[in-house]
Design an enzyme around this catalytic site. Sequence first.
Site, PDB file in Angstrom:
ATOM      1  N   SER A 143       2.601  -1.006  -5.285  1.00 35.40           N
ATOM      2  CA  SER A 143       2.315   0.072  -4.334  1.00 35.40           C
ATOM      3  C   SER A 143       2.651  -0.418  -2.930  1.00 35.40           C
ATOM      4  O   SER A 143       2.047  -1.375  -2.435  1.00 35.40           O
ATOM      5  CB  SER A 143       0.831   0.450  -4.409  1.00 35.40           C
ATOM      6  OG  SER A 143       0.496   1.197  -3.259  1.00 35.40           O
ATOM      7  N   HIS A 172       5.548   2.446  -6.601  1.00 34.96           N
ATOM      8  CA  HIS A 172       4.472   3.416  -6.370  1.00 34.96           C
ATOM      9  C   HIS A 172       4.377   3.725  -4.873  1.00 34.96           C
ATOM     10  O   HIS A 172       4.237   2.823  -4.047  1.00 34.96           O
ATOM     11  CB  HIS A 172       3.161   2.822  -6.885  1.00 34.96           C
ATOM     12  CG  HIS A 172       1.991   3.736  -6.847  1.00 34.96           C
ATOM     13  ND1 HIS A 172       1.692   4.625  -7.860  1.00 34.96           N
ATOM     14  CD2 HIS A 172       1.024   3.917  -5.915  1.00 34.96           C
ATOM     15  CE1 HIS A 172       0.594   5.297  -7.550  1.00 34.96           C
ATOM     16  NE2 HIS A 172       0.170   4.890  -6.368  1.00 34.96           N
ATOM     17  N   ASP A 207       2.450   5.944  -1.995  1.00 35.74           N
ATOM     18  CA  ASP A 207       1.218   6.680  -1.717  1.00 35.74           C
ATOM     19  C   ASP A 207       1.389   7.613  -0.530  1.00 35.74           C
ATOM     20  O   ASP A 207       1.591   7.164   0.603  1.00 35.74           O
ATOM     21  CB  ASP A 207       0.085   5.683  -1.427  1.00 35.74           C
ATOM     22  CG  ASP A 207      -0.334   4.942  -2.681  1.00 35.74           C
ATOM     23  OD1 ASP A 207      -0.746   5.611  -3.638  1.00 35.74           O
ATOM     24  OD2 ASP A 207      -0.242   3.703  -2.695  1.00 35.74           O
ATOM     25  N   MET A 237      -0.422  10.360   1.782  1.00 29.83           N
ATOM     26  CA  MET A 237      -1.772  10.815   2.170  1.00 29.83           C
ATOM     27  C   MET A 237      -1.666  11.764   3.354  1.00 29.83           C
ATOM     28  O   MET A 237      -0.816  11.564   4.231  1.00 29.83           O
ATOM     29  CB  MET A 237      -2.627   9.613   2.570  1.00 29.83           C
ATOM     30  CG  MET A 237      -2.706   8.553   1.489  1.00 29.83           C
ATOM     31  SD  MET A 237      -3.861   7.249   1.946  1.00 29.83           S
ATOM     32  CE  MET A 237      -3.540   6.064   0.624  1.00 29.83           C
ATOM     33  N   HIS A 249       2.626   9.291  -5.562  1.00 31.86           N
ATOM     34  CA  HIS A 249       1.213   9.648  -5.743  1.00 31.86           C
ATOM     35  C   HIS A 249       0.776  10.492  -4.542  1.00 31.86           C
ATOM     36  O   HIS A 249       0.608   9.974  -3.445  1.00 31.86           O
ATOM     37  CB  HIS A 249       0.420   8.333  -5.843  1.00 31.86           C
ATOM     38  CG  HIS A 249      -1.061   8.498  -5.949  1.00 31.86           C
ATOM     39  ND1 HIS A 249      -1.931   7.437  -5.787  1.00 31.86           N
ATOM     40  CD2 HIS A 249      -1.848   9.579  -6.214  1.00 31.86           C
ATOM     41  CE1 HIS A 249      -3.170   7.868  -5.937  1.00 31.86           C
ATOM     42  NE2 HIS A 249      -3.150   9.160  -6.181  1.00 31.86           N
ATOM     43  N   MET A 279      -1.716  12.286  -2.468  1.00 31.53           N
ATOM     44  CA  MET A 279      -3.144  12.442  -2.150  1.00 31.53           C
ATOM     45  C   MET A 279      -3.213  13.457  -1.020  1.00 31.53           C
ATOM     46  O   MET A 279      -3.537  13.138   0.137  1.00 31.53           O
ATOM     47  CB  MET A 279      -3.726  11.084  -1.740  1.00 31.53           C
ATOM     48  CG  MET A 279      -3.936  10.172  -2.943  1.00 31.53           C
ATOM     49  SD  MET A 279      -4.044   8.442  -2.489  1.00 31.53           S
ATOM     50  CE  MET A 279      -2.292   8.050  -2.455  1.00 31.53           C
ATOM     51  N   MET A 294      -7.734   6.621 -11.206  1.00 31.35           N
ATOM     52  CA  MET A 294      -8.073   5.938  -9.956  1.00 31.35           C
ATOM     53  C   MET A 294      -9.290   5.043 -10.218  1.00 31.35           C
ATOM     54  O   MET A 294     -10.348   5.525 -10.627  1.00 31.35           O
ATOM     55  CB  MET A 294      -8.399   6.945  -8.847  1.00 31.35           C
ATOM     56  CG  MET A 294      -7.216   7.776  -8.378  1.00 31.35           C
ATOM     57  SD  MET A 294      -5.775   6.824  -7.887  1.00 31.35           S
ATOM     58  CE  MET A 294      -6.444   5.807  -6.566  1.00 31.35           C
ATOM     59  N   PHE A 321      -7.258   4.069   0.606  1.00 37.68           N
ATOM     60  CA  PHE A 321      -6.997   2.756   1.213  1.00 37.68           C
ATOM     61  C   PHE A 321      -6.656   1.724   0.148  1.00 37.68           C
ATOM     62  O   PHE A 321      -7.143   1.820  -0.976  1.00 37.68           O
ATOM     63  CB  PHE A 321      -8.240   2.281   1.985  1.00 37.68           C
ATOM     64  CG  PHE A 321      -8.681   3.265   3.026  1.00 37.68           C
ATOM     65  CD1 PHE A 321      -8.073   3.287   4.288  1.00 37.68           C
ATOM     66  CD2 PHE A 321      -9.651   4.209   2.735  1.00 37.68           C
ATOM     67  CE1 PHE A 321      -8.460   4.233   5.230  1.00 37.68           C
ATOM     68  CE2 PHE A 321     -10.042   5.164   3.675  1.00 37.68           C
ATOM     69  CZ  PHE A 321      -9.436   5.164   4.933  1.00 37.68           C
ATOM     70  N   GLY A 322      -5.848   0.759   0.553  1.00 36.70           N
ATOM     71  CA  GLY A 322      -5.592  -0.388  -0.306  1.00 36.70           C
ATOM     72  C   GLY A 322      -6.711  -1.408  -0.141  1.00 36.70           C
ATOM     73  O   GLY A 322      -7.544  -1.286   0.765  1.00 36.70           O
ATOM     74  N   GLY A 323      -6.739  -2.377  -1.040  1.00 38.08           N
ATOM     75  CA  GLY A 323      -7.640  -3.519  -0.886  1.00 38.08           C
ATOM     76  C   GLY A 323      -9.096  -3.259  -1.205  1.00 38.08           C
ATOM     77  O   GLY A 323      -9.960  -4.053  -0.850  1.00 38.08           O
ATOM     78  N   ASP A 346      -4.840   2.646 -10.982  1.00 38.45           N
ATOM     79  CA  ASP A 346      -4.522   2.437  -9.563  1.00 38.45           C
ATOM     80  C   ASP A 346      -5.795   2.129  -8.777  1.00 38.45           C
ATOM     81  O   ASP A 346      -6.699   2.968  -8.694  1.00 38.45           O
ATOM     82  CB  ASP A 346      -3.868   3.727  -9.040  1.00 38.45           C
ATOM     83  CG  ASP A 346      -3.385   3.620  -7.595  1.00 38.45           C
ATOM     84  OD1 ASP A 346      -3.416   2.525  -7.017  1.00 38.45           O
ATOM     85  OD2 ASP A 346      -2.955   4.673  -7.061  1.00 38.45           O
ATOM     86  N   GLY A 347      -5.830   0.937  -8.196  1.00 37.20           N
ATOM     87  CA  GLY A 347      -6.943   0.583  -7.318  1.00 37.20           C
ATOM     88  C   GLY A 347      -7.638  -0.685  -7.770  1.00 37.20           C
ATOM     89  O   GLY A 347      -8.218  -0.726  -8.859  1.00 37.20           O
ATOM     90  N   GLY A 348      -7.533  -1.737  -6.972  1.00 36.93           N
ATOM     91  CA  GLY A 348      -8.239  -2.982  -7.286  1.00 36.93           C
ATOM     92  C   GLY A 348      -7.678  -3.715  -8.491  1.00 36.93           C
ATOM     93  O   GLY A 348      -8.373  -4.543  -9.085  1.00 36.93           O
ATOM     94  N   GLY A 355      -1.228  -2.886  -5.177  1.00 34.44           N
ATOM     95  CA  GLY A 355      -0.794  -2.963  -3.783  1.00 34.44           C
ATOM     96  C   GLY A 355      -1.080  -4.329  -3.198  1.00 34.44           C
ATOM     97  O   GLY A 355      -0.202  -5.188  -3.095  1.00 34.44           O
TER      98      GLY A 355
HETATM   99  C1  DX5 Z   1      -5.168   3.960  -2.925  1.00 36.28           C
HETATM  100  C2  DX5 Z   1      -3.754   4.024  -3.424  1.00 36.28           C
HETATM  101  C3  DX5 Z   1      -3.310   2.801  -4.139  1.00 36.28           C
HETATM  102  C4  DX5 Z   1      -3.373   1.552  -3.300  1.00 36.28           C
HETATM  103  C5  DX5 Z   1      -3.896   0.499  -4.206  1.00 36.28           C
HETATM  104  O1  DX5 Z   1      -5.574   5.212  -2.488  1.00 36.28           O
HETATM  105  O2  DX5 Z   1      -3.581   5.107  -4.313  1.00 36.28           O
HETATM  106  O3  DX5 Z   1      -2.035   2.964  -4.732  1.00 36.28           O
HETATM  107  O4  DX5 Z   1      -2.157   1.116  -2.776  1.00 36.28           O
HETATM  108  O5  DX5 Z   1      -4.110  -0.656  -3.468  1.00 36.28           O
HETATM  109  P1  DX5 Z   1      -4.810  -1.931  -4.092  1.00 36.28           P
HETATM  110  O6  DX5 Z   1      -3.966  -2.370  -5.272  1.00 36.28           O
HETATM  111  O7  DX5 Z   1      -4.819  -2.895  -2.979  1.00 36.28           O
HETATM  112  O8  DX5 Z   1      -6.200  -1.525  -4.537  1.00 36.28           O
HETATM  113 ZN    ZN Z   2      -1.678   5.227  -5.430  1.00 36.73          ZN
END
Ligand code: DX5
Ligand code: ZN
Length: 219
Positions: free
Chosen positions: A6, A31, A33, A35, A64, A66, A135, A141-143, A171-173, A193
């Site tokens: 991502s 991927h 994102d 938003m 993706h 959002m 999700m 947000f990432g991270g 997707d996520g963490g 990501g």
């Molecule tokens: C969050 C995004 C993810 C994000 C994941 O809303 O949809 O794609 O980049 O980031 P990580 O892998 O750092 O959780």
């Molecule tokens: Zn995503």
Amino acid sequence: MKIAPSILSADFAPLGEAIARVEAAGADLLHVDVMDGHFVPNLTIGPPVIESIRKRTRLPLDVHLMIEEPERWVETYVKAGADYVTVHVEASAHLERTLALIREAGARAGAALNPSTPPEVLQYVLDDLDLVLVMSVNPGFGGQSFIPSAYEKIRRLRAMLAGRPGLVSVDGGVKADNAGALALAGAGVLVAGSAIFGAPDPGAALVALRSASEVPRRA
Ligand code: DX5
Ligand code: ZN
């Protein structure tokens, strides 16, 4: 296992270089994102950036969305170069129609589920889906930290999709330490990501993530 880096966690100025690194390391999808600052409390990129990315990589673009009212934007994102368009079920009142629009526009159709959304909302659109995006964080947000209820959701979706080709993506963490368990639960795509672009060597991090996801099958 397909690995989808991502780009949200990449540096957007030298984005082309970051993409080239993960492509060379064997990424399966890229991927992206999108938003809108309404559906999620963050704002990222839109169609012109996706058009630019499309020219720089041969990787399929896993877009993706959002955003609110995603049906208004489907065609624009497919024209910009999306191979997969994934919309949030929470944002699309007429999901069956939106998924049909994506396929008619020439892309593969995906539906994303927030952590609080049960998989059964997809029961009557299973044949309209090429991908389900589970999700494992609240999007925006990432991270963020992985929410473990995703394991059961993936298992339930895999059972619901039995016999169908639809992919279950998470997707996520996602990190090397949960990749094996996610593979065992039935995930077919790992979106990552920060685990990839937050690492000093994104290519090596991608390879490590893939091998962590393969451990359960070797055992
Ligand atoms: C969050 C995004 C993810 C994000 C994941 O809303 O949809 O794609 O980049 O980031 P990580 O892998 O750092 O959780
Ligand atoms: Zn995503």
